[in-house]
Write a protein that holds these residues in place. Structure first.
Motif, PDB file in Angstrom:
ATOM      1  N   TYR A 155      -0.799  -0.097  -4.229  1.00  0.00           N
ATOM      2  CA  TYR A 155      -2.188  -0.529  -4.468  1.00  0.00           C
ATOM      3  C   TYR A 155      -3.066  -0.196  -3.275  1.00  0.00           C
ATOM      4  N   ARG A 156      -4.125   0.555  -3.513  1.00  0.00           N
ATOM      5  CA  ARG A 156      -5.066   0.874  -2.428  1.00  0.00           C
ATOM      6  C   ARG A 156      -6.483   0.849  -2.947  1.00  0.00           C
ATOM      7  N   ARG A 157      -7.371   0.246  -2.148  1.00  0.00           N
ATOM      8  CA  ARG A 157      -8.781   0.243  -2.551  1.00  0.00           C
ATOM      9  C   ARG A 157      -9.333   1.636  -2.325  1.00  0.00           C
ATOM     10  N   ALA A 203       0.829  -1.203   0.000  1.00  0.00           N
ATOM     11  CA  ALA A 203       0.000   0.000   0.000  1.00  0.00           C
ATOM     12  C   ALA A 203       0.864   1.255   0.000  1.00  0.00           C
ATOM     13  N   HIS A 204       2.160   1.073   0.214  1.00  0.00           N
ATOM     14  CA  HIS A 204       3.122   2.176   0.107  1.00  0.00           C
ATOM     15  C   HIS A 204       4.508   1.578  -0.119  1.00  0.00           C
ATOM     16  N   THR A 205       5.383   2.356  -0.738  1.00  0.00           N
ATOM     17  CA  THR A 205       6.735   1.838  -0.978  1.00  0.00           C
ATOM     18  C   THR A 205       7.551   1.839   0.318  1.00  0.00           C
ATOM     19  N   THR A 206       7.022   2.474   1.350  1.00  0.00           N
ATOM     20  CA  THR A 206       7.654   2.427   2.668  1.00  0.00           C
ATOM     21  C   THR A 206       7.802   0.976   3.153  1.00  0.00           C
ATOM     22  N   ALA A 207       7.003   0.073   2.601  1.00  0.00           N
ATOM     23  CA  ALA A 207       7.040  -1.339   2.985  1.00  0.00           C
ATOM     24  C   ALA A 207       8.445  -1.942   2.916  1.00  0.00           C
ATOM     25  N   HIS A 263       1.820   5.334  -8.028  1.00  0.00           N
ATOM     26  CA  HIS A 263       3.268   5.145  -7.875  1.00  0.00           C
ATOM     27  C   HIS A 263       3.821   6.085  -6.821  1.00  0.00           C
ATOM     28  N   GLN A 264       4.774   5.566  -6.056  1.00  0.00           N
ATOM     29  CA  GLN A 264       5.388   6.373  -4.999  1.00  0.00           C
ATOM     30  C   GLN A 264       6.907   6.301  -5.060  1.00  0.00           C
ATOM     31  N   VAL A 265       7.518   7.318  -4.493  1.00  0.00           N
ATOM     32  CA  VAL A 265       8.946   7.308  -4.233  1.00  0.00           C
ATOM     33  C   VAL A 265       9.112   7.486  -2.738  1.00  0.00           C
ATOM     34  N   ASP A 266       9.819   6.580  -2.094  1.00  0.00           N
ATOM     35  CA  ASP A 266      10.179   6.743  -0.692  1.00  0.00           C
ATOM     36  C   ASP A 266      11.674   7.016  -0.626  1.00  0.00           C
ATOM     37  N   GLY A 267      12.062   7.808   0.331  1.00  0.00           N
ATOM     38  CA  GLY A 267      13.481   8.075   0.524  1.00  0.00           C
ATOM     39  C   GLY A 267      13.844   7.890   1.979  1.00  0.00           C
ATOM     40  N   TRP A 309      16.039  10.127   8.620  1.00  0.00           N
ATOM     41  CA  TRP A 309      14.816  10.750   8.143  1.00  0.00           C
ATOM     42  C   TRP A 309      14.278   9.978   6.949  1.00  0.00           C
ATOM     43  N   ALA A 310      12.967  10.145   6.711  1.00  0.00           N
ATOM     44  CA  ALA A 310      12.332   9.408   5.614  1.00  0.00           C
ATOM     45  C   ALA A 310      11.211  10.254   5.043  1.00  0.00           C
ATOM     46  N   PHE A 311      10.910  10.017   3.778  1.00  0.00           N
ATOM     47  CA  PHE A 311       9.775  10.715   3.167  1.00  0.00           C
ATOM     48  C   PHE A 311       9.113   9.792   2.153  1.00  0.00           C
ATOM     49  N   GLY A 312       7.876  10.144   1.773  1.00  0.00           N
ATOM     50  CA  GLY A 312       7.169   9.416   0.725  1.00  0.00           C
ATOM     51  C   GLY A 312       6.396  10.406  -0.117  1.00  0.00           C
ATOM     52  N   ILE A 313       6.456  10.206  -1.430  1.00  0.00           N
ATOM     53  CA  ILE A 313       5.871  11.189  -2.349  1.00  0.00           C
ATOM     54  C   ILE A 313       5.161  10.439  -3.471  1.00  0.00           C
ATOM     55  N   LEU A 328       3.859  15.700  -0.191  1.00  0.00           N
ATOM     56  CA  LEU A 328       4.576  14.549   0.363  1.00  0.00           C
ATOM     57  C   LEU A 328       4.432  14.494   1.872  1.00  0.00           C
ATOM     58  N   GLY A 329       4.753  13.330   2.428  1.00  0.00           N
ATOM     59  CA  GLY A 329       4.802  13.154   3.875  1.00  0.00           C
ATOM     60  C   GLY A 329       6.219  12.772   4.274  1.00  0.00           C
ATOM     61  N   CYS A 330       6.628  13.145   5.483  1.00  0.00           N
ATOM     62  CA  CYS A 330       8.002  12.849   5.887  1.00  0.00           C
ATOM     63  C   CYS A 330       8.147  12.957   7.402  1.00  0.00           C
ATOM     64  N   GLY A 331       9.320  12.637   7.889  1.00  0.00           N
ATOM     65  CA  GLY A 331       9.562  12.798   9.319  1.00  0.00           C
ATOM     66  C   GLY A 331      10.862  12.151   9.757  1.00  0.00           C
ATOM     67  N   ILE A 332      11.106  12.235  11.077  1.00  0.00           N
ATOM     68  CA  ILE A 332      12.265  11.586  11.685  1.00  0.00           C
ATOM     69  C   ILE A 332      11.853  10.143  11.984  1.00  0.00           C
ATOM     70  N   TYR A 358       0.781  13.197  11.448  1.00  0.00           N
ATOM     71  CA  TYR A 358       1.110  11.975  12.175  1.00  0.00           C
ATOM     72  C   TYR A 358       1.304  10.811  11.211  1.00  0.00           C
ATOM     73  N   PHE A 359       2.380  10.079  11.364  1.00  0.00           N
ATOM     74  CA  PHE A 359       2.551   8.768  10.734  1.00  0.00           C
ATOM     75  C   PHE A 359       3.026   7.823  11.839  1.00  0.00           C
ATOM     76  N   PRO A 360       2.617   6.564  11.786  1.00  0.00           N
ATOM     77  CA  PRO A 360       3.056   5.632  12.833  1.00  0.00           C
ATOM     78  C   PRO A 360       4.566   5.384  12.811  1.00  0.00           C
ATOM     79  N   PHE A 361       5.219   5.668  11.675  1.00  0.00           N
ATOM     80  CA  PHE A 361       6.633   5.296  11.520  1.00  0.00           C
ATOM     81  C   PHE A 361       7.593   6.469  11.601  1.00  0.00           C
ATOM     82  N   THR A 362       7.084   7.686  11.802  1.00  0.00           N
ATOM     83  CA  THR A 362       7.970   8.840  11.990  1.00  0.00           C
ATOM     84  C   THR A 362       7.466   9.703  13.139  1.00  0.00           C
ATOM     85  N   GLN A 363       8.392  10.405  13.793  1.00  0.00           N
ATOM     86  CA  GLN A 363       8.028  11.323  14.872  1.00  0.00           C
ATOM     87  C   GLN A 363       9.219  12.232  15.139  1.00  0.00           C
TER      88      GLN A 363
HETATM   89  N1  PHE Z   1       4.049   6.019   3.464  1.00  0.00           N
HETATM   90  C1  PHE Z   1       3.468   7.348   3.629  1.00  0.00           C
HETATM   91  C2  PHE Z   1       2.227   7.437   2.702  1.00  0.00           C
HETATM   92  O1  PHE Z   1       2.041   6.586   1.876  1.00  0.00           O
HETATM   93  C3  PHE Z   1       4.422   8.450   3.263  1.00  0.00           C
HETATM   94  C4  PHE Z   1       5.621   8.533   4.175  1.00  0.00           C
HETATM   95  C5  PHE Z   1       6.783   7.816   3.905  1.00  0.00           C
HETATM   96  C6  PHE Z   1       5.600   9.339   5.302  1.00  0.00           C
HETATM   97  C7  PHE Z   1       7.881   7.892   4.745  1.00  0.00           C
HETATM   98  C8  PHE Z   1       6.687   9.435   6.142  1.00  0.00           C
HETATM   99  C9  PHE Z   1       7.828   8.712   5.851  1.00  0.00           C
HETATM  100  O2  PHE Z   1       1.448   8.357   2.787  1.00  0.00           O
END
Ligand code: PHE
Length: 407
Positions: free
Chosen positions: A133-135, A109-113, A147-151, A267-271, A246-250, A224-229
């Protein structure tokens, strides 16, 4: 009778009461629009990758970030949720929101996987690019596959504090599971988090400027994301409204710890690529990315990935294609003269003209060109007769005005 087996990428899975992927959804696997030459999503991908390649280099000038754009979207619950500390009861796990293969596997559901497995593999700086893929409802801005790019960028103490031997990344005696505050996780020192926040935000602001120009208006919104703060969203002001880019965080320290990189901070982000491409090229409908219509695709053929492209609406009516071949005059001919002539005679029903073949006669040395003209009307289906008539007019004009000899 319910299916008991389901095949994805040639692997057999046992279906269960989680199974909700459909053949239609599975037909999007392995299409890889994001790496398809000249596809708008591929142009945007390359711009993002190039930005990270040139912004972060080692002292020998080599890129620091590595790129993974070919990982299978078929992932485990562990990858998509558990490894990212997404709680058991989190709404993003719902069957109504994800495409499950069965209770153990889903389409990511996200490339963060993939972030945790790549860190465990020893990487410190990487981009993950792929289909997710998201319903969801289907409309102009939603499609169940996008499509996403995670960093991810993880750093050790001395690269966060290059000029200081005393400053620390971690608070003494603070367990990594203590909650902390909106401002920071309890285990991190404030100075480490502030430097990382500055580094992350400038990286992404500069990315937005690189893509949309230096005048782009932007703002940071806490989220808020469960994986960054802490976590943020970057919004840009585009066509008169604020749009989430985009979303991002520590990164949560627990994720690093579990992946064997607990001495570092990250740090990480998703776009999302579709939204970026829709803004950059003025593409009005997300479904167009899946179009095989050359009226759409050919608008993005460019060898300069930063070229300004402004998408022009294509007709809903069918194309009609006719070729024309002629010998060029001995001198004074340019293809652009022919293109102008075609447009001045055909007007708006000319959708595309391109040179498809060039031939030099071995004895006479004369050169012949073959052009493909795609005719298409915005408001009706053209008949072959109508097209033939205009095609003949173009031939005639080419003979009279450009001195060519029709073959
Ligand atoms: N996975 C988040 C999303 O799909 C984006 C994200 C990635 C946020 C990495 C923070 C860090 O919305």
């Amino acid at each position: 009778e319910a299916k008991t087996e389901i095949i994805v990428n040639n692997i057999n899975f046992k279906a269960d009461n989680f199974t909700n992927v459909t053949p239609k959804i599975l037909s999007h696997l392995n299409i890889n629009l994001h790496t398809k030459k000249y596809h708008p999503l591929s142009l945007v991908r390359q711009r993002l990758v190039n930005y990270f390649y040139k912004t972060y280099v080692t002292n020998r000038g080599n890129p620091i970030f590595s790129v993974y754009d070919n990982l299978s979207p078929l992932v485990t619950i562990e990858q998509n949720f558990n490894s990212l500390l997404i709680p058991e009861n989190h709404p993003s796990r719902a069957k109504s929101d994800c495409y499950y293969i069965n209770k153990n596997y889903l389409l990511r559901a996200h490339t963060t996987a993939h972030q945790s497995e790549l860190i465990r593999a020893g990487l410190n700086a990487f981009l993950i690019i792929g289909d997710v893929y998201r319903r969801d409802e289907i409309d102009k801005t939603h499609y169940p596959v996008f499509h996403q790019v995670d960093g991810v960028y993880i750093k050790n103490r001395s690269s966060v504090f290059p000029n200081d031997d005393c400053l620390q990344l971690f608070e003494k005696g603070n367990n990594i599971t203590s909650t902390g505050t909106e401002q920071k996780q309890a285990c991190h020192t404030l100075e480490a988090v502030k430097l990382m926040e500055y580094d992350l935000k400038s990286a992404l602001e500069n990315l937005a400027k690189e893509l949309f120009g230096h005048g782009i208006e932007y703002r940071w919104v806490e989220t808020y994301f469960p994986f960054t703060q802490p976590s943020w969203e970057l919004e840009i002001f585009h066509s008169n409204q604020w749009m989430e880019l985009l979303g991002c965080g520590i990164m949560k320290q627990n994720i690093l710890e579990n992946a064997g990189a607990g001495d570092n901070i990250g740090w990480a982000f998703g776009i999302g690529l579709e939204r970026l491409a829709m803004c950059l090229y003025n593409i009005p409908d997300i479904r167009l990315f899946w179009s095989s219509d050359t009226g759409f695709l050919n608008q993005f053929i460019t060898d300069n990935i930063s070229a300004k492209i402004n998408y022009k609406a294509i007709s809903h009516y069918p194309q009609c294609t006719n070729d024309i071949s002629f010998w060029l005059p001995r001198n004074d001919y340019s293809s652009n003269d022919f293109y102008d002539l075609v447009r001045s005679i055909g007007g708006d029903i000319i959708e595309q003209v391109s040179l498809v073949d060039e031939f030099c006669h071995p004895k006479s040395g004369r050169i012949s060109h073959c052009y493909r003209i795609v005719y298409r009307h915005m408001e009706k289906t053209l008949t072959q007769d109508e097209v033939n008539k205009i095609h003949k007019d173009i031939e005639k004009a080419a003979i009279d005005q450009l001195n060519v000899t029709i073959r």
